[in-house]
Design a protein around this motif. Structure first.
Motif, short mmCIF file in Angstrom:
data_model
loop_
_atom_site.label_atom_id
_atom_site.label_comp_id
_atom_site.label_asym_id
_atom_site.label_seq_id
_atom_site.Cartn_x
_atom_site.Cartn_y
_atom_site.Cartn_z
N VAL A 23 0.85 -1.21 0.00
CA VAL A 23 0.00 0.00 0.00
C VAL A 23 0.88 1.25 0.00
O VAL A 23 0.67 2.18 -0.78
CB VAL A 23 -0.97 -0.01 1.20
CG1 VAL A 23 -1.62 1.34 1.39
CG2 VAL A 23 -2.04 -1.09 1.01
N GLU A 24 1.89 1.29 0.87
CA GLU A 24 2.74 2.48 0.99
C GLU A 24 3.72 2.63 -0.18
O GLU A 24 3.99 3.74 -0.62
CB GLU A 24 3.50 2.45 2.31
CG GLU A 24 2.58 2.59 3.51
CD GLU A 24 3.26 2.29 4.83
OE1 GLU A 24 4.50 2.14 4.87
OE2 GLU A 24 2.53 2.20 5.84
N SER A 25 4.25 1.52 -0.69
CA SER A 25 5.25 1.60 -1.76
C SER A 25 4.63 1.81 -3.14
O SER A 25 5.22 2.49 -3.98
CB SER A 25 6.09 0.32 -1.79
OG SER A 25 6.80 0.15 -0.59
N PHE A 26 3.47 1.24 -3.39
CA PHE A 26 2.89 1.27 -4.74
C PHE A 26 1.49 1.87 -4.78
O PHE A 26 0.83 1.82 -5.81
CB PHE A 26 2.86 -0.15 -5.33
CG PHE A 26 4.24 -0.76 -5.39
CD1 PHE A 26 5.18 -0.30 -6.28
CD2 PHE A 26 4.60 -1.77 -4.51
CE1 PHE A 26 6.45 -0.86 -6.33
CE2 PHE A 26 5.87 -2.33 -4.54
CZ PHE A 26 6.79 -1.86 -5.45
N VAL A 30 -6.69 -1.38 -0.78
CA VAL A 30 -7.17 -2.59 -0.12
C VAL A 30 -8.61 -2.82 -0.53
O VAL A 30 -9.46 -1.94 -0.37
CB VAL A 30 -7.05 -2.47 1.42
CG1 VAL A 30 -7.65 -3.69 2.10
CG2 VAL A 30 -5.60 -2.26 1.83
N ILE A 31 -8.90 -4.01 -1.05
CA ILE A 31 -10.26 -4.38 -1.45
C ILE A 31 -10.97 -5.07 -0.29
O ILE A 31 -12.13 -4.81 -0.01
CB ILE A 31 -10.24 -5.30 -2.68
CG1 ILE A 31 -9.60 -4.58 -3.87
CG2 ILE A 31 -11.63 -5.80 -3.02
CD1 ILE A 31 -9.33 -5.48 -5.06
N GLU A 32 -10.26 -5.99 0.35
CA GLU A 32 -10.82 -6.69 1.52
C GLU A 32 -9.68 -7.15 2.40
O GLU A 32 -8.55 -7.31 1.94
CB GLU A 32 -11.70 -7.87 1.10
CG GLU A 32 -10.98 -8.93 0.30
CD GLU A 32 -11.92 -10.03 -0.19
OE1 GLU A 32 -11.64 -11.20 0.15
OE2 GLU A 32 -12.89 -9.72 -0.89
N GLN A 33 -9.98 -7.33 3.68
CA GLN A 33 -8.95 -7.80 4.60
C GLN A 33 -9.56 -8.39 5.85
O GLN A 33 -10.67 -8.03 6.25
CB GLN A 33 -7.98 -6.69 4.95
CG GLN A 33 -8.56 -5.55 5.76
CD GLN A 33 -7.52 -4.47 6.05
OE1 GLN A 33 -6.32 -4.67 5.93
NE2 GLN A 33 -7.98 -3.31 6.43
N ASP A 34 -8.83 -9.31 6.44
CA ASP A 34 -9.11 -9.84 7.76
C ASP A 34 -7.75 -10.26 8.33
O ASP A 34 -6.73 -10.03 7.68
CB ASP A 34 -10.15 -10.96 7.73
CG ASP A 34 -9.72 -12.20 6.97
OD1 ASP A 34 -8.53 -12.58 7.05
OD2 ASP A 34 -10.56 -12.81 6.31
N PRO A 35 -7.66 -10.86 9.49
CA PRO A 35 -6.35 -11.15 10.09
C PRO A 35 -5.44 -12.08 9.27
O PRO A 35 -4.22 -12.02 9.41
CB PRO A 35 -6.70 -11.78 11.43
CG PRO A 35 -8.04 -11.21 11.76
CD PRO A 35 -8.75 -11.08 10.45
N ILE A 36 -6.01 -12.93 8.42
CA ILE A 36 -5.15 -13.86 7.67
C ILE A 36 -5.17 -13.61 6.16
O ILE A 36 -4.57 -14.36 5.40
CB ILE A 36 -5.52 -15.33 7.95
CG1 ILE A 36 -6.94 -15.65 7.46
CG2 ILE A 36 -5.36 -15.66 9.42
CD1 ILE A 36 -7.25 -17.12 7.39
N TRP A 37 -5.80 -12.54 5.71
CA TRP A 37 -6.00 -12.33 4.28
C TRP A 37 -6.14 -10.85 3.96
O TRP A 37 -6.82 -10.10 4.67
CB TRP A 37 -7.27 -13.05 3.84
CG TRP A 37 -7.77 -12.72 2.47
CD1 TRP A 37 -8.84 -11.93 2.16
CD2 TRP A 37 -7.24 -13.16 1.23
NE1 TRP A 37 -9.01 -11.87 0.80
CE2 TRP A 37 -8.03 -12.63 0.20
CE3 TRP A 37 -6.15 -13.97 0.88
CZ2 TRP A 37 -7.79 -12.87 -1.14
CZ3 TRP A 37 -5.92 -14.21 -0.47
CH2 TRP A 37 -6.73 -13.66 -1.46
N ALA A 45 -4.86 -6.56 -12.28
CA ALA A 45 -5.04 -7.80 -11.53
C ALA A 45 -5.04 -7.46 -10.03
O ALA A 45 -4.77 -6.33 -9.65
CB ALA A 45 -3.94 -8.80 -11.84
N GLN A 46 -5.33 -8.46 -9.24
CA GLN A 46 -5.32 -8.28 -7.79
C GLN A 46 -4.19 -9.10 -7.20
O GLN A 46 -3.77 -10.11 -7.76
CB GLN A 46 -6.65 -8.74 -7.20
CG GLN A 46 -7.83 -7.92 -7.72
CD GLN A 46 -9.16 -8.53 -7.34
OE1 GLN A 46 -9.27 -9.69 -6.98
NE2 GLN A 46 -10.21 -7.72 -7.45
N ILE A 47 -3.69 -8.63 -6.06
CA ILE A 47 -2.67 -9.37 -5.31
C ILE A 47 -3.29 -9.77 -3.98
O ILE A 47 -3.75 -8.92 -3.22
CB ILE A 47 -1.41 -8.52 -5.07
CG1 ILE A 47 -0.78 -8.12 -6.39
CG2 ILE A 47 -0.41 -9.28 -4.19
CD1 ILE A 47 0.38 -7.14 -6.25
#
Length: 124
Positions: A23-26, A30-37, A45-47
């Motif tokens: 996020v900071e470098s490029f 963020v599309i979605e997030q939780d503690p393991i994903w 494309a998505q990473i």
């Protein structure tokens, strides 16, 4: 069959560390997030950053950098030397800028905090 790449998933030790790095470098979103994903929008494309399973984490020494054969390529819209210097100033490991005869791009490889290789690509 016709296929289209939509996402690349990296299995990582520290999801939050790599989320912050990309996020900071490029400037990825963020599309979605939780503690393991975490799923990041990388343009075409998505990473995905997926935490390595606990059964494998116990076998990884602290500070271990992964050695893999995957490289994520980012087209950038700025001078490659400036982009490289900006990342170096943030202590990102970056290689030298290179190109090839009759190739319209400048290239520069670097590594994220867990050793995954990425490349900056800029038109000449």
């Amino acid at each position: 069959m016709k296929a289209r790449l939509t996402a690349i998933i990296l299995y990582v030790q520290n999801v939050q560390l790599l989320r912050n790095f990309y996020v900071e470098s490029f400037n990825l979103k963020v599309i979605e997030q939780d503690p393991i994903w975490v799923l990041l929008d990388a343009g075409g494309a998505q990473i995905g950053l997926h935490k390595i399973g606990d059964q494998y984490l116990g076998n990884i020494e602290a500070g271990h950098l992964f050695d893999n054969n995957t490289k994520i390529v980012f087209d950038i819209d700025t001078d490659i030397e400036s982009a490289r210097n900006q990342l170096i100033s943030k202590n990102v490991q970056m290689r030298e800028i290179k190109t090839f005869d009759n190739y319209p791009f400048w290239l520069c490889d670097g590594t994220d905090p867990e050793g995954n290789v990425f490349q900056l690509r800029s038109k000449k």
